[in-house]
Scaffold this active site. Structure first.
Site, mmCIF file in Angstrom:
data_model
loop_
_atom_site.group_PDB
_atom_site.id
_atom_site.type_symbol
_atom_site.label_atom_id
_atom_site.label_comp_id
_atom_site.label_asym_id
_atom_site.label_seq_id
_atom_site.Cartn_x
_atom_site.Cartn_y
_atom_site.Cartn_z
ATOM 1 N N SER A 50 -1.521 -5.045 61.931
ATOM 2 C CA SER A 50 -1.126 -6.282 62.582
ATOM 3 C C SER A 50 0.394 -6.434 62.644
ATOM 4 O O SER A 50 0.900 -7.464 63.025
ATOM 5 C CB SER A 50 -1.725 -7.470 61.831
ATOM 6 O OG SER A 50 -1.289 -7.437 60.498
ATOM 7 N N LYS A 51 1.087 -5.395 62.269
ATOM 8 C CA LYS A 51 2.555 -5.452 62.307
ATOM 9 C C LYS A 51 3.092 -4.082 62.704
ATOM 10 O O LYS A 51 2.382 -3.096 62.671
ATOM 11 C CB LYS A 51 3.111 -5.726 60.908
ATOM 12 C CG LYS A 51 2.865 -7.058 60.353
ATOM 13 C CD LYS A 51 3.874 -7.270 59.207
ATOM 14 C CE LYS A 51 3.428 -8.324 58.243
ATOM 15 N NZ LYS A 51 2.375 -7.917 57.329
#
Ligand code: GLU
Length: 307
Positions: A241-242
């Site tokens: 997610s990053k």
């Protein structure tokens, strides 16, 4: 390539602006882009910014800049869900006129307490408010009545899929207690309004697809074709997610990122493209992307460097 128009195939990428574009979301962008271009179609971008509290300021513009930098050029205007409330309201009205909706007074805690055994998609709503609000309770959310039948579809990656809505999810929310329209409603209203007939996205949404098909059918809207792509997971099972350091910087390593996304999707790139810039790789994908090569896995672990 076919002339874009009403009949051209239409794909889309629909990121939520909860952070910058990272390798996990790039897979969906590259997959949907290449399939749309390969089939002579349009490729649209929609920012799913319905849920203001979850939005990270500046993330939507950052995502769009990254897509441009990589050469993922979309057709037409970017649609923003935050500007589409009227369309969602109108769709709710149509479902209400058909007698499919009801107001629900239950809090999350009450639902968890009365449905301790989760279904395939979390707690199954037990139907407490289905035949009217209990005395003295105020309406919070709006739910749709689901049929006790299996909704089936053919996924371009996973083949025949099906889910019984009543036992897997129960009557689900279309408008939350805080007034926010549900993702399930917004996505079908927007896909239909934009003429999207190819939905290519992460396999975490495989379980949402039967709800979306049921909504499309209930609204009398066409059902698109679906391809669900393997999710990129960390070794500990969490979703990427990053961005992860240097190697994930699209400005400096765009070609490398796009190549990794194409390889993730099972594509066999010609050797001479191994060090090509992203625009060249995308041009190759637009001409040769083969959806039959996408791995039939819901998730794949990448190493800790996001490689
Ligand atoms: N907005 C969703 C996400 O970022 C994708 C929704 C979709 O493709 O239908 O995960």
């Amino acid at each position: 390539m076919a002339v874009p128009g009403r009949c051209a195939p239409t794909g889309r990428f629909a990121p939520s602006p909860t952070g910058p574009l990272h390798f996990g979301s790039l897979i969906a962008a590259v997959g949907s882009y290449c399939l749309a271009r390969r089939t002579g179609g349009r490729w649209l971008v929609r920012i799913e910014d319905l849920d203001a509290p979850r939005e990270v300021p500046g993330a939507a513009d950052d995502i769009l800049r990254t897509l441009e930098t990589l050469g993922l050029c979309w057709d037409g205007d970017v649609l923003r869900q935050s500007l589409r409330h009227e369309a969602y309201h109108e769709a709710l009205g149509r479902l209400r006129d058909r007698g499919l909706l009801y107001d629900c007074a239950c809090s999350r805690r009450e639902i968890l307490a009365s449905a301790p055994h989760p279904g395939e998609e979390g707690p199954v709503y037990p139907g407490t408010c289905r035949s009217g609000l209990p005395a003295g309770r105020l309406p919070r959310a709006v739910r749709i009545r689901v049929p006790d039948r299996v909704v089936e579809f053919d996924d371009g990656v996973f083949g025949r899929c099906g889910q019984n809505l009543a036992s897997a999810v129960g009557d689900f929310v279309l408008r939350r207690a805080d007034g926010v329209f549900a993702y399930q409603l917004a996505v079908v209203v927007d896909d239909a309004a934009s003429g999207v007939d190819q939905v290519v996205r992460g396999a975490d949404l495989l379980g949402s697809t039967p709800r979306q098909i049921f909504l499309l059918e209930s609204l009398g809207l066409p059902v698109p074709a679906y391809w669900h792509l393997p999710l990129a997971l960390h070794a500990d099972g969490s979703k990427i997610s990053k961005r992860h350091g240097e190697g994930d910087d699209p400005l400096r390593h765009g070609g490398d990122l796009v190549r990794r996304a194409l390889e993730w999707l099972g594509q066999e790139l010609p050797g001479e493209l191994r060090a090509a810039p992203s625009a060249e790789l995308l041009a190759w994908g637009g001409a040769f992307f083969d959806a039959a090569r996408i791995p039939k896995k819901t998730q794949i672990v990448v190493d800790s460097a996001g490689k």
